[in-house]
Design a protein around this motif. Structure first.
Motif, PDB file in Angstrom:
ATOM      1  N   THR A 128     -27.119 -14.983  34.688  1.00 39.08           N
ATOM      2  CA  THR A 128     -27.129 -15.185  33.318  1.00 39.08           C
ATOM      3  C   THR A 128     -25.981 -16.312  33.175  1.00 39.08           C
ATOM      4  O   THR A 128     -25.342 -16.940  33.872  1.00 39.08           O
ATOM      5  CB  THR A 128     -26.488 -13.841  32.727  1.00 39.08           C
ATOM      6  N   GLY A 129     -26.019 -16.984  31.864  1.00 39.72           N
ATOM      7  CA  GLY A 129     -25.371 -18.246  31.551  1.00 39.72           C
ATOM      8  C   GLY A 129     -26.140 -19.027  30.816  1.00 39.72           C
ATOM      9  O   GLY A 129     -27.406 -18.851  31.217  1.00 39.72           O
ATOM     10  N   ALA A 130     -25.674 -19.967  30.126  1.00 37.40           N
ATOM     11  CA  ALA A 130     -26.606 -21.071  29.240  1.00 37.40           C
ATOM     12  C   ALA A 130     -27.561 -21.886  30.521  1.00 37.40           C
ATOM     13  O   ALA A 130     -28.601 -21.947  30.051  1.00 37.40           O
ATOM     14  CB  ALA A 130     -25.970 -21.770  28.479  1.00 37.40           C
ATOM     15  N   ASN A 131     -26.681 -22.261  31.438  1.00 39.76           N
ATOM     16  CA  ASN A 131     -27.553 -23.019  32.276  1.00 39.76           C
ATOM     17  C   ASN A 131     -26.920 -22.868  33.879  1.00 39.76           C
ATOM     18  O   ASN A 131     -26.408 -23.830  34.221  1.00 39.76           O
ATOM     19  CB  ASN A 131     -27.703 -24.453  31.864  1.00 39.76           C
ATOM     20  N   PRO A 132     -27.142 -21.747  34.592  1.00 42.03           N
ATOM     21  CA  PRO A 132     -26.624 -21.604  35.854  1.00 42.03           C
ATOM     22  C   PRO A 132     -27.087 -22.732  36.864  1.00 42.03           C
ATOM     23  O   PRO A 132     -26.199 -22.965  37.762  1.00 42.03           O
ATOM     24  CB  PRO A 132     -26.874 -20.067  36.299  1.00 42.03           C
ATOM     25  N   PHE A 133     -28.165 -23.088  36.721  1.00 38.96           N
ATOM     26  CA  PHE A 133     -28.790 -24.284  37.650  1.00 38.96           C
ATOM     27  C   PHE A 133     -28.017 -25.408  37.730  1.00 38.96           C
ATOM     28  O   PHE A 133     -28.274 -26.387  38.448  1.00 38.96           O
ATOM     29  CB  PHE A 133     -30.135 -24.447  37.261  1.00 38.96           C
ATOM     30  N   ALA A 134     -26.777 -25.573  36.677  1.00 39.01           N
ATOM     31  CA  ALA A 134     -25.927 -26.843  36.743  1.00 39.01           C
ATOM     32  C   ALA A 134     -25.150 -26.809  37.997  1.00 39.01           C
ATOM     33  O   ALA A 134     -24.514 -27.718  38.442  1.00 39.01           O
ATOM     34  CB  ALA A 134     -25.096 -26.851  35.359  1.00 39.01           C
ATOM     35  N   LEU A 135     -25.044 -25.467  38.552  1.00 40.65           N
ATOM     36  CA  LEU A 135     -24.317 -25.374  39.863  1.00 40.65           C
ATOM     37  C   LEU A 135     -24.581 -26.158  40.968  1.00 40.65           C
ATOM     38  O   LEU A 135     -25.932 -26.693  40.965  1.00 40.65           O
ATOM     39  CB  LEU A 135     -24.193 -23.899  40.398  1.00 40.65           C
ATOM     40  N   SER A 136     -23.910 -26.615  41.844  1.00 44.23           N
ATOM     41  CA  SER A 136     -24.528 -27.623  42.808  1.00 44.23           C
ATOM     42  C   SER A 136     -25.430 -26.839  44.019  1.00 44.23           C
ATOM     43  O   SER A 136     -25.530 -25.590  43.677  1.00 44.23           O
ATOM     44  CB  SER A 136     -23.312 -28.092  43.678  1.00 44.23           C
ATOM     45  N   TYR A 137     -26.204 -27.588  44.485  1.00 41.72           N
ATOM     46  CA  TYR A 137     -26.914 -27.065  45.732  1.00 41.72           C
ATOM     47  C   TYR A 137     -26.418 -26.112  46.463  1.00 41.72           C
ATOM     48  O   TYR A 137     -26.773 -24.813  46.639  1.00 41.72           O
ATOM     49  CB  TYR A 137     -27.794 -28.110  46.363  1.00 41.72           C
ATOM     50  N   ASN A 138     -25.278 -26.372  47.063  1.00 39.40           N
ATOM     51  CA  ASN A 138     -24.495 -25.593  47.924  1.00 39.40           C
ATOM     52  C   ASN A 138     -24.014 -24.358  47.357  1.00 39.40           C
ATOM     53  O   ASN A 138     -24.196 -23.276  48.015  1.00 39.40           O
ATOM     54  CB  ASN A 138     -23.348 -26.468  48.706  1.00 39.40           C
ATOM     55  N   LYS A 139     -23.526 -24.636  46.086  1.00 41.31           N
ATOM     56  CA  LYS A 139     -23.110 -23.160  45.505  1.00 41.31           C
ATOM     57  C   LYS A 139     -24.192 -22.243  45.056  1.00 41.31           C
ATOM     58  O   LYS A 139     -24.158 -21.067  45.061  1.00 41.31           O
ATOM     59  CB  LYS A 139     -22.375 -23.451  44.170  1.00 41.31           C
ATOM     60  N   LEU A 140     -25.489 -22.980  44.837  1.00 40.05           N
ATOM     61  CA  LEU A 140     -26.541 -21.818  44.529  1.00 40.05           C
ATOM     62  C   LEU A 140     -26.876 -21.348  45.806  1.00 40.05           C
ATOM     63  O   LEU A 140     -27.268 -20.099  45.742  1.00 40.05           O
ATOM     64  CB  LEU A 140     -27.571 -22.769  43.777  1.00 40.05           C
ATOM     65  N   MET A 141     -26.916 -21.937  47.052  1.00 40.02           N
ATOM     66  CA  MET A 141     -27.337 -21.487  48.095  1.00 40.02           C
ATOM     67  C   MET A 141     -26.224 -20.328  48.534  1.00 40.02           C
ATOM     68  O   MET A 141     -26.676 -19.306  49.014  1.00 40.02           O
ATOM     69  CB  MET A 141     -27.547 -22.309  49.196  1.00 40.02           C
ATOM     70  N   ASP A 142     -24.844 -20.409  48.320  1.00 41.76           N
ATOM     71  CA  ASP A 142     -24.016 -19.545  48.402  1.00 41.76           C
ATOM     72  C   ASP A 142     -24.348 -18.227  47.660  1.00 41.76           C
ATOM     73  O   ASP A 142     -24.140 -16.862  48.200  1.00 41.76           O
ATOM     74  CB  ASP A 142     -22.535 -20.038  47.834  1.00 41.76           C
ATOM     75  N   VAL A 143     -24.801 -18.306  46.359  1.00 40.84           N
ATOM     76  CA  VAL A 143     -25.110 -17.021  45.555  1.00 40.84           C
ATOM     77  C   VAL A 143     -26.468 -16.542  46.082  1.00 40.84           C
ATOM     78  O   VAL A 143     -26.542 -15.341  46.154  1.00 40.84           O
ATOM     79  CB  VAL A 143     -25.414 -17.686  44.224  1.00 40.84           C
ATOM     80  N   ALA A 144     -27.357 -17.446  46.582  1.00 40.07           N
ATOM     81  CA  ALA A 144     -28.736 -16.812  47.322  1.00 40.07           C
ATOM     82  C   ALA A 144     -28.525 -15.996  48.504  1.00 40.07           C
ATOM     83  O   ALA A 144     -28.787 -14.686  48.703  1.00 40.07           O
ATOM     84  CB  ALA A 144     -29.808 -17.793  47.512  1.00 40.07           C
TER      85      ALA A 144
END
Length: 237
Positions: A74-90
């Motif tokens: 959730t959040g208006a646009n979490p995809f704003a996170l960098s690639y590396n941070k999204l990978m950390d979440v994944a």
């Protein structure tokens, strides 16, 4: 008995077809906050959830929903996170939810731009399988007037990258956004772009102007005239 609570702040919402998904806050508020018509995240500053906080929430989810198969960030646009941070979440999702099949989130068109097709493919490999994007329209005059921060060419370029990476995406079209007399032009411009792409779902939402929005003031002072209902129906048709 005191039940553990997840870290949800500000306004939280998800598309209707994510009703069965486990929600997990990654961001709150919006990174852009400049669209004239928007009041959804009014009063909420953008905030990125620390990974430690995300991990705490995942521990709670593992306790209460150990067989969760779908997570919506959730959040208006979490995809704003960098690639590396999204990978950390994944990686955290994979660590705590072994039955996870997929996860998704909201994005702005501009959030896709910094990520290469190869990076998008890697995120797809980590089970990111869908993104919801409020393109609103592909009519450049309306995009400029509403301060969306991109043009039709950006929609085409960035969503084409999702097609290439194999990430499904759903778009939101805001019917009536162009104002009186612009419905047909907005519809045709948007169709021209979407016919070159492969959205999974095209969500059509009719514009409602709330007092907290900048556009409301333009209605009051007469510089913006709302599109009549009949014109909206013709635009949608």
């Amino acid at each position: 008995m005191i039940y553990p609570q997840l870290h949800f702040t500000g306004q939280v919402w998800r598309p209707p077809y994510e009703a069965g998904s486990q929600l997990l806050q990654i961001t709150s508020g919006c990174t852009w906050h400049k669209c004239k018509f928007c009041s959804l995240y009014h009063g909420t500053q953008f905030r990125m959830s620390p990974l430690s906080e995300v991990e705490e929430d995942l521990k709670v989810i593992r306790q209460w929903q150990p067989r969760a198969r779908r997570v919506y960030l959730t959040g208006a646009n979490p995809f704003a996170l960098s690639y590396n941070k999204l990978m950390d979440v994944a990686f955290l999702l994979r660590k705590y939810l072994p039955h996870l099949v997929s996860f998704g989130m909201f994005a702005r068109v501009t959030d896709i731009a910094p990520k290469s097709v190869e990076e998008l493919k890697n995120l797809r490999h980590m089970k990111l399988d869908s993104i919801n994007i409020g393109i609103e329209t592909a009519h450049n005059e309306t995009l400029d007037r509403m301060n969306k921060g991109y043009h039709a060419s950006d929609i085409l370029a960035q969503l084409s990258k999702l097609d290439e990476a194999g990430i499904r995406y759903n778009v939101f079209y805001l019917n009536g956004l162009g104002g009186k007399g612009n419905g047909e032009a907005s519809a045709i411009a948007t169709a021209d772009v979407l016919n070159q792409l492969h959205p999974c779902i095209i969500n059509i939402v009719s514009l409602t102007i709330f007092p907290e929005s900048q556009l409301y003031q333009e209605v009051i002072n007469g510089t913006y005239v709302e599109e009549p209902e009949i014109e909206r129906l013709m635009e949608m048709r």
